[in-house]
Write a protein that holds these residues in place. Structure first.
Motif: not given
Length: 225
Positions: A134-163
């Protein structure tokens, strides 16, 4: 009311520090010291959890009910954020497609419908790798609007939370994966700490994922040939 001036000075100081933090991050990420030059997708603007300073209610011109006005009790943005892509691929910010962005967000640590309150402001930084281009500005906007940490986080790998991103019925068409680290903003009180805890791991992570994607694309090309 006697505490309003002191409270205002405290909040104003917080936002001055946040501005300095982003200025430092933008400069260091663009240096290329860790193998990749990252430039802000959104230029000098920051994404914000506050879209309007107008009082909710009715439109000032037509008198009609106004949709989407910001309630007065969240006038101060509790979230500010920026997204980054490779400087060599800056056309991605203007029209070309990408599927890898780095991000740095600052959260006040309170008053969020999807994240439990914490003891103080936090810095969230990480990498988003949706499956579709996707175009970077549109992709950034989607992530900003729709990222939901609490129900998409799955596990921790090498110090990173992943989902993973989850498509939903309210407009999110993202899929793919993300990596995230959360730090108390108080830990980033010096240039050394910002460099060690944010700039280097974010740059190294972006470089590793970009190399991984390049190998995948090259492999797909060989298979088609």
């Amino acid at each position: 009311m006697t505490q309003v001036r002191t409270s205002y000075d405290t909040v104003s100081g917080f936002f001055r520090d946040v501005r300095s933090f982003y200025e430092t991050a933008d400069l260091r990420l663009s240096s290329g010291e860790y193998g990749v030059k990252l430039t802000s997708v959104n230029g000098v603007k920051l994404f914000s959890s506050v879209d309007s300073y107008r009082l909710p209610g009715r439109d000032g011109h037509t008198g009609e009910p106004e949709a989407g006005a910001c309630p007065y009790y969240i006038w101060f943005p509790t979230w500010l954020g920026s997204f980054y892509t490779e400087a060599s691929a800056i056309p991605a910010a203007n029209g070309a497609a990408t599927n890898l962005l780095a991000f740095i967000w600052v959260w006040m640590g309170t008053d969020d419908a999807f994240v439990a309150d914490v003891g103080g402001p936090e810095c969230w930084f990480g990498l988003a790798a949706p499956s579709a281009l996707d175009r970077a500005p549109e992709l950034a906007k989607k992530i900003w609007n729709f990222f939901r940490f609490e129900w998409t986080c799955e596990k921790e790998v090498d110090g990173w939370l992943t989902g993973t991103f989850r498509k939903n019925t309210i407009g999110c068409d993202l899929d793919g994966s993300w990596l995230l680290r959360r730090l108390p903003l108080a830990e980033l009180s010096s240039y050394y700490q910002v460099e060690r805890l944010v700039i280097r791991p974010l740059s190294d992570g972006y470089f590793a994922l970009a190399q991984q994607e390049a190998r995948r694309v090259a492999s797909d090309v060989r298979v088609r040939d």
